[in-house]
Design an enzyme around this catalytic site. Structure first.
Site, mmCIF file in Angstrom:
data_model
loop_
_atom_site.group_PDB
_atom_site.id
_atom_site.type_symbol
_atom_site.label_atom_id
_atom_site.label_comp_id
_atom_site.label_asym_id
_atom_site.label_seq_id
_atom_site.Cartn_x
_atom_site.Cartn_y
_atom_site.Cartn_z
ATOM 1 N N SER A 51 41.294 6.499 -2.537
ATOM 2 C CA SER A 51 41.540 6.534 -3.563
ATOM 3 C C SER A 51 40.824 7.657 -5.051
ATOM 4 O O SER A 51 39.462 7.608 -5.118
ATOM 5 C CB SER A 51 43.103 7.147 -3.874
ATOM 6 O OG SER A 51 43.806 7.934 -4.309
ATOM 7 N N HIS A 52 41.486 7.591 -5.734
ATOM 8 C CA HIS A 52 40.485 7.559 -6.632
ATOM 9 C C HIS A 52 40.275 6.399 -7.101
ATOM 10 O O HIS A 52 39.920 5.786 -8.592
ATOM 11 C CB HIS A 52 42.403 8.213 -8.315
ATOM 12 C CG HIS A 52 43.046 7.081 -7.903
ATOM 13 N ND1 HIS A 52 44.182 7.472 -7.164
ATOM 14 C CD2 HIS A 52 43.856 5.891 -8.824
ATOM 15 C CE1 HIS A 52 45.452 6.185 -7.076
ATOM 16 N NE2 HIS A 52 44.788 5.858 -8.416
ATOM 17 N N ASP A 56 39.882 13.730 -6.224
ATOM 18 C CA ASP A 56 39.292 12.419 -6.720
ATOM 19 C C ASP A 56 38.367 11.773 -5.309
ATOM 20 O O ASP A 56 37.870 12.562 -5.035
ATOM 21 C CB ASP A 56 40.827 11.895 -6.420
ATOM 22 C CG ASP A 56 42.079 11.728 -5.475
ATOM 23 O OD1 ASP A 56 41.639 12.771 -4.526
ATOM 24 O OD2 ASP A 56 42.509 10.249 -5.151
ATOM 25 N N ASP A 99 39.161 10.815 -2.623
ATOM 26 C CA ASP A 99 39.307 11.936 -1.248
ATOM 27 C C ASP A 99 39.512 12.910 -1.242
ATOM 28 O O ASP A 99 40.345 13.246 -0.176
ATOM 29 C CB ASP A 99 40.354 10.196 -0.158
ATOM 30 C CG ASP A 99 41.577 10.234 -1.463
ATOM 31 O OD1 ASP A 99 41.248 10.429 -2.129
ATOM 32 O OD2 ASP A 99 42.515 9.873 -1.028
ATOM 33 N N ASP A 109 42.199 14.198 -2.852
ATOM 34 C CA ASP A 109 43.945 14.696 -2.679
ATOM 35 C C ASP A 109 44.841 15.205 -4.010
ATOM 36 O O ASP A 109 45.553 15.569 -4.010
ATOM 37 C CB ASP A 109 44.772 14.458 -1.447
ATOM 38 C CG ASP A 109 44.645 12.259 -2.131
ATOM 39 O OD1 ASP A 109 43.920 12.449 -3.329
ATOM 40 O OD2 ASP A 109 45.221 11.900 -1.024
ATOM 41 N N ARG A 110 43.947 14.264 -4.986
ATOM 42 C CA ARG A 110 44.113 15.038 -6.245
ATOM 43 C C ARG A 110 43.906 15.683 -6.641
ATOM 44 O O ARG A 110 42.616 16.187 -6.191
ATOM 45 C CB ARG A 110 44.163 13.497 -6.982
ATOM 46 C CG ARG A 110 44.860 12.677 -6.459
ATOM 47 C CD ARG A 110 44.584 11.694 -7.888
ATOM 48 N NE ARG A 110 45.850 10.144 -7.007
ATOM 49 C CZ ARG A 110 46.273 9.348 -8.056
ATOM 50 N NH1 ARG A 110 46.363 9.379 -9.007
ATOM 51 N NH2 ARG A 110 46.548 8.291 -7.244
ATOM 52 N N LYS A 118 48.580 15.794 0.059
ATOM 53 C CA LYS A 118 48.667 16.272 -0.713
ATOM 54 C C LYS A 118 46.674 17.169 -0.965
ATOM 55 O O LYS A 118 46.251 16.768 -0.520
ATOM 56 C CB LYS A 118 48.963 15.691 -2.754
ATOM 57 C CG LYS A 118 47.632 14.290 -2.812
ATOM 58 C CD LYS A 118 48.634 13.556 -3.696
ATOM 59 C CE LYS A 118 48.065 12.565 -4.236
ATOM 60 N NZ LYS A 118 48.652 10.824 -3.109
#
Ligand code: G16
Length: 537
Positions: free
Chosen positions: A112-113, A273, A275, A277-278, A372
């Site tokens: 992720s982030h 981010d 991947d 999703d944010r 998300k």
């Protein structure tokens, strides 16, 4: 031919808030990634002939793990693997592919982030057939399996060409390399009024942070919506994200923030981010907190074609501010408060109880997928700006004038020794019963608890999801330990103050009393030795 590799179990493969996240060096240990993937395959049922989606955010190790996972999927009996070209799939695009292909599930390779590269982080997440993160009963079964695993299996063969679109065979299984963007972009065109956004003539800056959203944003924003070339910055996914931390917050997306606060700011600024999703949303001279963004999107979603019928309900994670609750009340729909982690929204979305969901950690999304979705939030904002002709700042001010304002901040204390962080939390939990009625300056504690959630769709209960201290008048502080860090513990302190009338004050000043109360209640300085948080968002 299937090859069996004897292996020894690792004891540290417990999936966190979203999958297994560890340092790359940990994943590079012999059999480490393979053990986890095999544990997933050993636990999920119905693999024979089924479809599996595989893709990741392009970070260091992405391609290597994809190659072996494909051979392992063939050995496990899958009939087809759908993989993004170059190994690329954003998390929301993977969720969409799982759904539209009727796949059994998907492996999403991402931390992720968190930063990427040989000394940074990698991760593996398993998503189920609805496109969402595996629920706790599945991750617990995977974790249990990782502790007893003795063998992993792959079909013999060489790496496939991940860059060539089209189908190949691996053992008896078909591998289909697909354009990672096409299906996702088509879904966005269904949900949003692209013609209206194009016609509005807005200007924007989108920071893809050298992570996975680059190709998606370039296709959608520059090619389909006609934003000027160069609108997408840092648009090529890099294995180490260019050495940056692909976390779209005010610290790591500082350049975008400075641009949006300066004289040359375009109408709209956004970032996503690692991947995809944010999201981070900044209007000209106006940063919108993720909690406010959720509330504002929910209040205006009916302006986009995909949501013109209105919302069935709203869901937010517990630490997310109550701004969305006020919108739900005004719309006469339910608002659900869930533990942190997108997986808790899945059942509500599947049951048609909620349409829009969001978290303070910069995640917003809807029932279009089960993750998300950073670009989705960006496009819904653009659709709202186009439909209303208002600026982000005007939308925010109008919103607060109508609903009041939930001043909000999150203070993160990173890399705290785990024992110290645990001691803080357990001392705090021990004090909960004594807190109601206690006074901290002008603040009086109304209630305090350790958040527990009963899923209204299946009755499952999740306990110990964070300590809430509610003050009289609608202010509160929440304490919880991060479930996504990879070194030490991260203490998150969520601060919130509601004011119905004074909606144009400075957030730091409005929260000062609550910050002081938080330390008095939890002994943050005493336990952590820190006098300042590392990150304020
Ligand atoms: C993950 C989950 C999110 C959750 C976040 C919390 O985000 O997918 O639903 O809000 O973790 O992180 P923490 O436990 O550190 O507060 P992501 O973007 O890392 O997948």
């Amino acid at each position: 031919m299937i090859r069996e590799h004897p292996t020894t179990a690792y004891t540290d493969q417990k999936p966190g808030t979203s999958g297994l996240r560890k340092k790359v060096r940990v994943f590079q240990q012999a059999n480490y990634a393979e053990n986890f993937v095999q544990s997933v395959f050993d636990v999920v049922e119905g693999k024979e002939g089924a479809t599996l989606v595989i893709g990741g955010d392009g970070r260091f190790l992405n391609r290597e793990v994809i190659q072996v996972a494909i051979r392992m999927a063939a050995a496990a009996g899958f009939g087809r693997v759908v993989v993004g070209q170059g190994g690329i799939l954003s998390t929301p695009a993977a969720s969409n592919l799982i759904r539209i292909r009727g796949a059994l599930g998907g492996l999403v390779l991402s931390a992720s982030h968190n930063p990427g590269g040989p000394d940074e982080d990698f991760g593996i997440k398993y998503n189920i057939a609805n496109g969402g993160p595996a629920p706790e009963k599945v991750t617990e079964a995977i974790h249990a399996r990782t502790r007893t695993i003795e063998v992993w299996r792959e079909v013999e063969g060489s790496d496939i060409d991940l860059d060539a679109l089209g189908e190949t065979r691996v053992g008896d299984m078909t591998v289909e390399v697909v354009d990672p963007v096409a299906d996702y972009a088509a879904l966005m065109e269904q949900l949003f009024d692209f013609a209206a956004i194009r016609a509005a003539g807005l200007t924007m800056a989108f920071d893809a942070m050298s992570a996975v959203t680059g190709p998606y944003a370039t296709e959608i924003l520059e090619k389909r919506l006609g934003f000027a070339p160069g609108t997408v910055r840092n648009g090529t996914p890099l294995p180490d994200f260019g050495g940056h931390h692909p976390d779209p917050n005010l610290v790591h997306a500082r350049e975008l923030y400075d641009l949006m606060m300066g004289p040359d700011a375009p109408d709209f600024g956004a970032a996503s981010d690692g991947d995809g999703d944010r999201n981070l949303i900044i209007g000209r001279s106006r940063f919108v907190t993720p909690s406010d963004s959720l509330a504002m999107l929910a209040a205006n979603a009916h302006l986009a074609p995909g949501y013109s019928q209105g919302l069935k309900g709203i869901a937010r994670s517990m630490p997310t501010s109550a701004a969305a609750d006020r919108v739900a009340a005004a719309l006469g729909i339910a608002c659900y408060e869930t533990p942190t982690g997108w997986k808790f929204f899945g059942n509500l979305l599947d049951a048609g109880m909620a349409t829009i969901c969001g978290e303070e950690s910069a995640g917003t999304g809807s029932d279009h997928v089960r993750e998300k979705d950073g670009l989705w939030a960006v496009l819904l904002w653009l659709n709202i700006l186009a439909a209303t002709g208002k600026s982000v700042d005007q939308i925010a001010r109008d919103h607060w004038a109508t609903f009041g304002r939930n001043y909000y901040a999150r203070h993160d204390y990173e890399g705290v020794e785990s024992e110290r962080a645990d001691a803080l939390m357990s001392e705090l939990r021990g004090r909960l019963g004594a807190l109601p009625g206690e006074r901290f300056g002008d603040l009086v504690v109304e209630a305090a608890d350790d958040f527990a959630y009963e899923d209204p769709t299946d009755g499952s209960i999740s306990r110990n999801q964070g300590v809430r201290v509610l003050f009289e008048g609608g202010s509160r502080v929440v304490f919880r330990l991060s479930g996504t860090g990879t070194s030490g513990a991260t203490l998150r302190v969520y601060l919130e103050r509601f004011d119905a009338a004074r909606t144009d004050e400075d957030t730091t000043a409005m929260l000062a009393d609550i910050v002081a109360a938080a330390d008095a209640i939890a002994g943050i300085v005493r336990h952590t030795g820190r006098t300042q948080p590392d990150v304020v968002t």
